[in-house]
Motif scaffolding. Structure first.
Motif, PDB file in Angstrom:
ATOM      1  N   LYS A 166       0.823  -1.202   0.000  1.00 41.59           N
ATOM      2  CA  LYS A 166       0.000   0.000   0.000  1.00 41.59           C
ATOM      3  C   LYS A 166       0.864   1.262   0.000  1.00 41.59           C
ATOM      4  CE  LYS A 166      -3.977  -2.202   2.255  1.00 41.59           C
ATOM      5  NZ  LYS A 166      -5.019  -1.995   1.228  1.00 41.59           N
ATOM      6  N   ARG A 167       1.955   1.260   0.723  1.00 43.49           N
ATOM      7  CA  ARG A 167       2.850   2.422   0.730  1.00 43.49           C
ATOM      8  C   ARG A 167       3.473   2.621  -0.664  1.00 43.49           C
ATOM      9  NH1 ARG A 167       4.657   4.806   5.287  1.00 43.49           N
ATOM     10  NH2 ARG A 167       6.714   5.124   4.370  1.00 43.49           N
ATOM     11  N   GLU A 168       3.826   1.522  -1.287  1.00 42.68           N
ATOM     12  CA  GLU A 168       4.378   1.609  -2.644  1.00 42.68           C
ATOM     13  C   GLU A 168       3.338   2.178  -3.610  1.00 42.68           C
ATOM     14  OE1 GLU A 168       5.880  -1.507  -6.087  1.00 42.68           O
ATOM     15  OE2 GLU A 168       6.076  -2.088  -3.978  1.00 42.68           O
ATOM     16  N   LEU A 169       2.072   1.789  -3.447  1.00 42.14           N
ATOM     17  CA  LEU A 169       1.006   2.308  -4.294  1.00 42.14           C
ATOM     18  C   LEU A 169       0.837   3.814  -4.119  1.00 42.14           C
ATOM     19  CD1 LEU A 169      -1.849  -0.360  -4.124  1.00 42.14           C
ATOM     20  CD2 LEU A 169      -0.735   0.522  -6.194  1.00 42.14           C
ATOM     21  N   PHE A 170       0.841   4.278  -2.867  1.00 41.64           N
ATOM     22  CA  PHE A 170       0.660   5.702  -2.622  1.00 41.64           C
ATOM     23  C   PHE A 170       1.817   6.520  -3.187  1.00 41.64           C
ATOM     24  CE2 PHE A 170      -2.445   4.856   0.991  1.00 41.64           C
ATOM     25  CZ  PHE A 170      -3.521   5.297   0.248  1.00 41.64           C
ATOM     26  N   ALA A 181       2.965   9.096   0.710  1.00 42.14           N
ATOM     27  CA  ALA A 181       2.501   9.961  -0.369  1.00 42.14           C
ATOM     28  C   ALA A 181       3.273  11.283  -0.350  1.00 42.14           C
ATOM     29  CB  ALA A 181       1.010  10.229  -0.229  1.00 42.14           C
ATOM     30  N   GLU A 182       3.446  11.870  -1.524  1.00 43.05           N
ATOM     31  CA  GLU A 182       4.152  13.156  -1.605  1.00 43.05           C
ATOM     32  C   GLU A 182       3.355  14.257  -0.923  1.00 43.05           C
ATOM     33  OE1 GLU A 182       5.236  14.146  -5.579  1.00 43.05           O
ATOM     34  OE2 GLU A 182       6.347  12.267  -5.917  1.00 43.05           O
ATOM     35  N   ARG A 183       2.034  14.171  -0.981  1.00 44.73           N
ATOM     36  CA  ARG A 183       1.183  15.167  -0.341  1.00 44.73           C
ATOM     37  C   ARG A 183       0.260  14.433   0.629  1.00 44.73           C
ATOM     38  NH1 ARG A 183       2.496  16.184  -5.364  1.00 44.73           N
ATOM     39  NH2 ARG A 183       0.976  14.681  -6.149  1.00 44.73           N
ATOM     40  N   SER A 184       0.776  14.180   1.817  1.00 45.23           N
ATOM     41  CA  SER A 184       0.079  13.338   2.787  1.00 45.23           C
ATOM     42  C   SER A 184      -1.241  13.941   3.256  1.00 45.23           C
ATOM     43  CB  SER A 184       0.982  13.055   3.991  1.00 45.23           C
ATOM     44  OG  SER A 184       1.402  14.265   4.593  1.00 45.23           O
ATOM     45  N   GLU A 185      -1.397  15.260   3.119  1.00 48.48           N
ATOM     46  CA  GLU A 185      -2.663  15.874   3.518  1.00 48.48           C
ATOM     47  C   GLU A 185      -3.813  15.449   2.603  1.00 48.48           C
ATOM     48  OE1 GLU A 185      -0.721  18.767   0.631  1.00 48.48           O
ATOM     49  OE2 GLU A 185      -0.094  17.408   2.248  1.00 48.48           O
ATOM     50  N   ASN A 186      -3.497  14.843   1.471  1.00 44.50           N
ATOM     51  CA  ASN A 186      -4.516  14.377   0.530  1.00 44.50           C
ATOM     52  C   ASN A 186      -4.881  12.905   0.737  1.00 44.50           C
ATOM     53  OD1 ASN A 186      -4.605  16.877  -0.685  1.00 44.50           O
ATOM     54  ND2 ASN A 186      -3.245  16.330  -2.379  1.00 44.50           N
ATOM     55  N   VAL A 187      -4.358  12.295   1.794  1.00 45.75           N
ATOM     56  CA  VAL A 187      -4.622  10.881   2.052  1.00 45.75           C
ATOM     57  C   VAL A 187      -5.684  10.735   3.142  1.00 45.75           C
ATOM     58  CG1 VAL A 187      -3.632   8.682   2.818  1.00 45.75           C
ATOM     59  CG2 VAL A 187      -2.308  10.210   1.337  1.00 45.75           C
ATOM     60  N   VAL A 188      -6.626   9.823   2.926  1.00 45.83           N
ATOM     61  CA  VAL A 188      -7.721   9.595   3.865  1.00 45.83           C
ATOM     62  C   VAL A 188      -8.088   8.116   3.843  1.00 45.83           C
ATOM     63  CG1 VAL A 188      -9.507  10.049   2.130  1.00 45.83           C
ATOM     64  CG2 VAL A 188     -10.019  10.460   4.548  1.00 45.83           C
ATOM     65  N   GLY A 189      -8.696   7.626   4.889  1.00 43.86           N
ATOM     66  CA  GLY A 189      -9.189   6.249   4.915  1.00 43.86           C
ATOM     67  C   GLY A 189     -10.654   6.197   4.501  1.00 43.86           C
ATOM     68  N   MET A 190     -10.993   5.261   3.637  1.00 44.59           N
ATOM     69  CA  MET A 190     -12.387   4.995   3.276  1.00 44.59           C
ATOM     70  C   MET A 190     -12.619   3.492   3.419  1.00 44.59           C
ATOM     71  SD  MET A 190     -13.042   7.502  -0.042  1.00 44.59           S
ATOM     72  CE  MET A 190     -14.800   7.119  -0.122  1.00 44.59           C
ATOM     73  N   SER A 224      -7.357  -2.405   8.805  1.00 48.54           N
ATOM     74  CA  SER A 224      -6.544  -2.640  10.002  1.00 48.54           C
ATOM     75  C   SER A 224      -5.228  -1.874  10.036  1.00 48.54           C
ATOM     76  CB  SER A 224      -6.246  -4.142  10.136  1.00 48.54           C
ATOM     77  OG  SER A 224      -5.534  -4.615   8.999  1.00 48.54           O
ATOM     78  N   ILE A 225      -4.701  -1.435   8.891  1.00 48.65           N
ATOM     79  CA  ILE A 225      -3.402  -0.760   8.869  1.00 48.65           C
ATOM     80  C   ILE A 225      -3.596   0.714   9.201  1.00 48.65           C
ATOM     81  CG2 ILE A 225      -1.382  -0.206   7.470  1.00 48.65           C
ATOM     82  CD1 ILE A 225      -2.131  -2.622   5.695  1.00 48.65           C
ATOM     83  N   PRO A 226      -2.819   1.286  10.123  1.00 45.78           N
ATOM     84  CA  PRO A 226      -2.969   2.710  10.444  1.00 45.78           C
ATOM     85  C   PRO A 226      -2.827   3.576   9.193  1.00 45.78           C
ATOM     86  CG  PRO A 226      -1.562   1.640  12.056  1.00 45.78           C
ATOM     87  CD  PRO A 226      -1.798   0.638  10.967  1.00 45.78           C
ATOM     88  N   VAL A 227      -3.814   4.422   8.953  1.00 43.77           N
ATOM     89  CA  VAL A 227      -3.797   5.283   7.767  1.00 43.77           C
ATOM     90  C   VAL A 227      -2.640   6.275   7.846  1.00 43.77           C
ATOM     91  CG1 VAL A 227      -5.153   6.909   6.387  1.00 43.77           C
ATOM     92  CG2 VAL A 227      -6.291   5.006   7.536  1.00 43.77           C
ATOM     93  N   THR A 228      -2.309   6.699   9.051  1.00 43.14           N
ATOM     94  CA  THR A 228      -1.200   7.635   9.244  1.00 43.14           C
ATOM     95  C   THR A 228       0.100   7.076   8.699  1.00 43.14           C
ATOM     96  OG1 THR A 228      -2.273   8.586  11.195  1.00 43.14           O
ATOM     97  CG2 THR A 228       0.109   8.921  10.984  1.00 43.14           C
ATOM     98  N   SER A 229       0.313   5.778   8.884  1.00 47.11           N
ATOM     99  CA  SER A 229       1.552   5.161   8.408  1.00 47.11           C
ATOM    100  C   SER A 229       1.587   5.061   6.893  1.00 47.11           C
ATOM    101  CB  SER A 229       1.714   3.763   9.020  1.00 47.11           C
ATOM    102  OG  SER A 229       0.747   2.857   8.501  1.00 47.11           O
ATOM    103  N   LEU A 230       0.421   4.944   6.265  1.00 44.29           N
ATOM    104  CA  LEU A 230       0.360   4.878   4.805  1.00 44.29           C
ATOM    105  C   LEU A 230       0.476   6.273   4.190  1.00 44.29           C
ATOM    106  CD1 LEU A 230      -2.563   2.304   4.388  1.00 44.29           C
ATOM    107  CD2 LEU A 230      -0.104   1.851   4.399  1.00 44.29           C
TER     108      LEU A 230
END
Length: 506
Positions: free
Chosen positions: A90-94, A123-132, A113-119
């Motif tokens: 998942k980190r590689e995908l982001f 990302a280059e712009r982590s503020e654009n990452v969210v869990g759904m 189950s994986i902490p979204v913060t760690s994923l």
């Protein structure tokens, strides 16, 4: 809006189906050609069925396109990854999506189950990452859990919520952490069931039957663990323990480890807690209690206050019993969460096992019982006996509750017996989560009802049972077990104290 979905398995295809049905141009990607082809067929078949039922436009399937590489997602405004639960993948995908998609594209993870913060950190712009977090299967399950990572910005959170609502989902919000909101608050259902089995309070099939008939659950914890996969549940339990640095409430059970080692993983292997080799079914049908009747004017004293005592009085009157608050009676039922100080003698005693086990009451001839309110929705009473319980008292208990319309299930002695212990731990875990700001009380209840098919949420359970009763069971477990897993949540302690004060001053 253009929606991207990474992963064409059951979850990814289901999310893509929802996107097309909501009128979004949807790009489905999977690196494996055969998986992508199968996923595309699944989406189109699902949309065709929905169109026939009027749930989707006939042209919805035309909104689906497939992409064999991440580059095909370049124009997407929102990309939801539904890849296997591997943090490295998942980190590689982001990281890859950050290079391909526009700077303002929102990247969402469907992890359970994986902490979204760690994923988000990948990302280059982590503020654009969210869990759904969609629930399985996405086209059928009404709930969507949106998770805010430490880095998530307001725009990403708003887009995730808007998209979920456009798909027809009931959206709840959760802070990042082990299990987010729903899976965290639902953990005591299986966790406490395993403890009860380990302590031999009841067998696995008894625990399941008690949850179904006494609590209105569609499945008991062991049926559910067999359905999900015992190995899956074991891995999740280990993940909770690791992420929480050893929180006692979330520790795995040695029983899970033994079942996995034995290859008994549940339905997928033909055997777990139940044997699925018999075509006639893995368990018998639940017994049907008789209709309330037959009291015939028998004198019964029902002591105590609270939902259990009040509910029993109503059922006893309806069944034809005559209630005696004082004076001689043919049967005495002490039904308050705290034992009554003055109990009439000369008749069999039935004692509610809430604040302690039957043994802790030192009523050596008594029969212990536990019921979970609201009683008009329950069909089962749990019964327990001590070494000094006489057979005539046990028979009197069975007959009394049978005439009230309850099936009797004999279990071993413990505070809260079986269902009281599971339900009170569900209430307690919810209080921990709300108190820690993981989610709201309303979202907790919505999440467990829609996401886990519970008959009611833990906040509603607490209101139905009464917080004094909940605290009595937890305090009884702490007193007799001395285990940190039974410490009450600070929020629960405060709310129970406030409710008690209000009741005494009213």
């Amino acid at each position: 809006m253009i929606l991207g979905v990474v992963g064409a398995g059951t979850m990814g295809a289901g999310i893509a189906q929802l996107g097309c049905a909501a009128g979004m141009r949807t790009v489905l990607h999977d690196p494996l050609p055969e998986a992508l082809e199968a996923g595309e067929h699944r989406v189109r078949d699902g949309l065709e069925r929905w169109a026939a039922k009027g749930r989707a436009d006939a042209a919805a399937a035309q909104l689906l396109v497939t992409a064999s590489s991440l580059q095909g997602l370049a124009e997407c405004e929102l990309v939801i990854e539904a890849a296997p639960e591997r943090p490295d993948l998942k980190r590689e995908l982001f990281a890859g999506l950050s290079r391909v998609c526009a700077e303002d594209a929102v990247l969402a993870t469907n992890t359970s189950s994986i902490p979204v913060t760690s994923l988000a950190g990948a990302a280059e712009r982590s503020e654009n990452v969210v869990g759904m977090h969609f629930f399985n299967p996405p086209p059928l399950m009404e709930l969507l859990e949106v998770i805010r990572a430490d880095q998530t910005g307001d725009r990403a959170l708003a887009l995730a919520r808007q998209t979920g609502e456009a798909m027809g989902k009931r959206v709840i919000l959760a802070s990042d952490g082990p299990g987010f909101l729903v899976n965290r608050c639902g953990r005591p259902f299986a966790g406490e069931g395993l403890r009860l089995l380990a302590e031999r309070v009841a067998t696995h099939d008894q625990i399941d039957r008690i949850c179904r008939m006494g609590g209105g659950f569609r499945m008991g914890p062991f049926e559910l663990m067999d359905l999900v996969g015992i190995d899956v549940g074991f891995e999740v339990a280990k993940s909770f323990t690791e992420l929480s640095f050893g929180e006692p409430r979330w520790r795995p059970s040695p029983i899970q480890a033994r079942m996995v080692a034995a290859g008994r993983l549940g339905r997928k292997t033909g055997r777990g807690y139940y044997d699925y080799s018999d075509e006639s079914g893995y368990r018998p049908e639940d017994p049907e209690p008789r209709a309330p009747a037959g009291g015939d004017g028998m004198l019964v004293a029902i002591l105590g206050d609270g939902p259990v005592a009040n509910g029993l009085r109503e059922r006893a009157r309806a069944a034809g019993y005559e209630l005696r608050e004082g004076g001689p009676a043919e049967l005495v039922v002490d039904a308050g969460p705290i034992p009554s100080e003055h109990i009439p003698g000369g008749a069999p005693l039935l004692a509610l096992c809430a604040s302690g086990s039957l043994a802790s009451r030192a009523e050596h001839g008594a029969v212990g019982f536990h019921l979970l309110p609201p009683l008009d929705e329950s069909r089962l009473v749990e019964l327990t006996r001590g070494p000094g319980t006489q057979s005539f008292a046990a028979e009197a208990a069975e007959e009394f509750f049978g005439r009230l319309g309850f099936h009797g299930e004999w279990v071993e002695d413990a505070p809260g017996l079986v269902l009281g212990r599971i339900a009170c731990q569900l209430v307690n875990e919810a209080a921990f989560a709300v108190g820690e700001g993981v989610g709201s009380e309303q979202d907790v209840d919505t999440g467990l009802v829609l996401g886990l098919n519970h008959p009611r949420g833990p906040i509603a359970w607490g209101e139905a049972i009464g917080l004094e009763h909940v605290m009595a069971v937890l305090d009884g477990l702490w007193s007799e077990r001395r285990e940190e897993r039974y410490r009450p949540a600070p929020l629960l302690v405060r709310k129970a104290a406030t409710a008690t004060f209000a009741r005494r001053t009213s």
